[in-house]
Design a protein around this motif. Structure first.
Motif, short mmCIF file in Angstrom:
data_model
loop_
_atom_site.label_atom_id
_atom_site.label_comp_id
_atom_site.label_asym_id
_atom_site.label_seq_id
_atom_site.Cartn_x
_atom_site.Cartn_y
_atom_site.Cartn_z
N ASP A 57 0.80 -1.23 0.00
CA ASP A 57 0.00 0.00 0.00
C ASP A 57 0.84 1.28 0.00
OD1 ASP A 57 -2.52 -1.11 -0.22
OD2 ASP A 57 -2.75 -1.40 1.92
N VAL A 58 2.16 1.17 0.05
CA VAL A 58 2.96 2.39 -0.12
C VAL A 58 2.91 2.85 -1.58
CG1 VAL A 58 4.52 1.71 1.73
CG2 VAL A 58 5.18 1.25 -0.64
N PHE A 59 2.49 1.97 -2.47
CA PHE A 59 2.38 2.33 -3.88
C PHE A 59 0.97 2.83 -4.16
CE2 PHE A 59 5.71 -0.90 -3.66
CZ PHE A 59 6.75 -0.23 -4.29
N ARG A 60 0.84 4.11 -4.43
CA ARG A 60 -0.48 4.68 -4.67
C ARG A 60 -0.91 4.39 -6.09
NH1 ARG A 60 0.70 11.01 -5.74
NH2 ARG A 60 2.88 10.84 -6.35
N HIS A 61 -2.19 4.60 -6.36
CA HIS A 61 -2.68 4.47 -7.73
C HIS A 61 -3.90 5.35 -7.93
CE1 HIS A 61 -6.15 2.07 -6.49
NE2 HIS A 61 -5.35 1.27 -5.82
N GLU A 62 -4.02 5.83 -9.15
CA GLU A 62 -5.17 6.62 -9.59
C GLU A 62 -5.51 6.12 -10.99
OE1 GLU A 62 -3.84 10.98 -8.00
OE2 GLU A 62 -2.57 10.00 -9.49
N ASN A 63 -6.69 6.46 -11.46
CA ASN A 63 -7.04 6.07 -12.83
C ASN A 63 -6.10 6.74 -13.83
OD1 ASN A 63 -10.25 6.18 -11.57
ND2 ASN A 63 -9.48 4.33 -12.56
N LEU A 64 -5.49 5.94 -14.67
CA LEU A 64 -4.52 6.36 -15.69
C LEU A 64 -3.23 6.94 -15.11
CD1 LEU A 64 -4.49 6.06 -18.81
CD2 LEU A 64 -6.75 5.72 -17.82
N CYS A 65 -2.94 6.61 -13.84
CA CYS A 65 -1.60 6.90 -13.34
C CYS A 65 -0.63 5.93 -14.00
CB CYS A 65 -1.53 6.75 -11.81
SG CYS A 65 -1.65 5.04 -11.24
N CYS A 66 0.66 6.24 -13.93
CA CYS A 66 1.64 5.40 -14.62
C CYS A 66 2.93 5.30 -13.81
CB CYS A 66 1.95 5.97 -16.00
SG CYS A 66 3.15 5.03 -16.96
N TYR A 67 3.39 4.08 -13.62
CA TYR A 67 4.70 3.82 -13.03
C TYR A 67 5.68 3.60 -14.17
CZ TYR A 67 2.94 3.44 -8.27
OH TYR A 67 2.39 3.72 -7.04
N GLU A 68 6.69 4.45 -14.23
CA GLU A 68 7.73 4.35 -15.25
C GLU A 68 8.96 3.67 -14.64
OE1 GLU A 68 10.58 7.33 -17.93
OE2 GLU A 68 8.66 8.08 -17.12
N LEU A 69 9.35 2.54 -15.19
CA LEU A 69 10.45 1.76 -14.66
C LEU A 69 11.45 1.44 -15.77
CD1 LEU A 69 7.51 0.08 -13.73
CD2 LEU A 69 9.05 -0.37 -11.84
N HIS A 70 12.61 0.92 -15.38
CA HIS A 70 13.52 0.38 -16.38
C HIS A 70 14.20 -0.87 -15.85
CE1 HIS A 70 16.83 2.48 -14.21
NE2 HIS A 70 17.62 1.58 -14.78
N GLN A 71 14.45 -1.78 -16.75
CA GLN A 71 15.21 -2.99 -16.41
C GLN A 71 16.61 -2.82 -16.94
OE1 GLN A 71 14.41 -6.71 -18.53
NE2 GLN A 71 14.53 -7.83 -16.60
N ALA A 72 17.58 -2.86 -16.04
CA ALA A 72 18.97 -2.70 -16.43
C ALA A 72 19.48 -3.96 -17.14
CB ALA A 72 19.83 -2.42 -15.19
N GLU A 73 20.65 -3.87 -17.71
CA GLU A 73 21.21 -4.99 -18.45
C GLU A 73 21.47 -6.20 -17.57
OE1 GLU A 73 24.57 -3.74 -20.73
OE2 GLU A 73 23.40 -2.37 -21.98
N ASN A 74 21.61 -5.98 -16.25
CA ASN A 74 21.82 -7.11 -15.34
C ASN A 74 20.50 -7.74 -14.89
OD1 ASN A 74 20.78 -5.25 -13.56
ND2 ASN A 74 22.57 -5.16 -12.22
N GLY A 75 19.38 -7.23 -15.41
CA GLY A 75 18.07 -7.78 -15.07
C GLY A 75 17.36 -7.09 -13.93
N GLN A 76 18.06 -6.26 -13.17
CA GLN A 76 17.46 -5.54 -12.05
C GLN A 76 16.48 -4.49 -12.56
OE1 GLN A 76 18.24 -6.32 -8.80
NE2 GLN A 76 16.68 -4.89 -8.06
N ILE A 77 15.35 -4.34 -11.86
CA ILE A 77 14.33 -3.37 -12.26
C ILE A 77 14.30 -2.22 -11.26
CG2 ILE A 77 11.85 -2.99 -12.59
CD1 ILE A 77 11.66 -5.82 -13.68
N TYR A 78 14.24 -1.00 -11.78
CA TYR A 78 14.26 0.21 -10.96
C TYR A 78 13.06 1.09 -11.31
CZ TYR A 78 19.15 -1.19 -10.37
OH TYR A 78 20.29 -1.90 -10.11
N LEU A 79 12.54 1.77 -10.30
CA LEU A 79 11.47 2.73 -10.50
C LEU A 79 12.07 4.09 -10.84
CD1 LEU A 79 8.49 3.62 -10.39
CD2 LEU A 79 8.78 3.95 -7.92
#
Length: 209
Positions: A172-194
């Motif tokens: 629940d620390v991650f909020r959400h609204e209609n059409l909100c967007c979480y932009e992330l990336h996956q690094a070359e080592n496979g780790q995912i970051y917000l």
């Protein structure tokens, strides 16, 4: 492994959202007039992103919310694994005092670590985390450098804990609204970051006025 950009967006508003009624995965409601406006605003804000893979749940409100991005040149797939948590017998019920208290009590149990608890006939956070993990393993192995995923509020909260390695109790620390967007990336080592949280595009437009 090449790096990827991943955009996880919640569907636009439905009449059930407007009335505060839980939909879950059993109510296949379309987006309403406000939801359509949100979808158009989201498209305007993100149309410059070269999405090459798009995924959405099996519920109509997700496809409707990102349909402006869908064309023959972009790989697209409907995935039931991205559906909202099933709230079982609770889906579609008016939010009276007793139902609201039952819902809040369940959230308290989850935040205290009772993550196998589920509403009668529904899913637990552990159930959802398992199917979302399978879904993301599939999606991230399908190729594509800019991935758009449209899904649902509680499922997004659970997905963020899965992708970022959070304890599921803290979803629940991650909020959400209609059409909100979480932009992330996956690094070359496979780790995912917000990288960034984008609030509802209509809220942003209202703030500008």
């Amino acid at each position: 492994m090449s790096s990827k950009k991943i955009y996880v967006v919640r569907h636009g508003q439905t009449d059930y959202n407007l009335k505060g009624v839980v939909q879950g995965s059993g109510i296949d409601a379309p987006i309403n007039e406000t939801g359509i406006k949100q979808a158009k605003a989201f498209y305007k804000n993100f149309r410059h992103i070269p999405f090459d893979h798009i995924y959405y749940s099996s519920l109509i409100r997700t496809r409707q919310s990102i349909e402006n991005f869908l064309n023959e040149e972009v790989y697209q797939e409907k995935m039931p694994e991205l559906n909202e948590i099933s709230w079982g017998n609770y889906e579609g019920l008016p939010m009276d005092h007793d139902e609201n208290q039952y819902y809040l009590n369940m959230l308290d149990k989850w935040s205290s670590g009772e993550l196998d608890n589920k509403i009668n006939g529904g899913e637990s956070p552990v159930d959802v985390a398992k199917r979302l993990s399978r879904a993301m393993d599939y999606i991230l192995n399908q190729g594509g450098s800019h991935i758009l995923i449209c899904m649902h509020g509680r499922a997004i909260r659970i997905l963020m804990t899965v992708l970022l390695g959070y304890d599921l109790r803290y979803m629940d620390v991650f909020r959400h609204e209609n059409l909100c967007c979480y932009e992330l990336h996956q690094a070359e080592n496979g780790q995912i970051y917000l990288d960034k949280y984008h609030p509802s595009p209509l809220k942003k437009m209202e703030a500008i006025k």
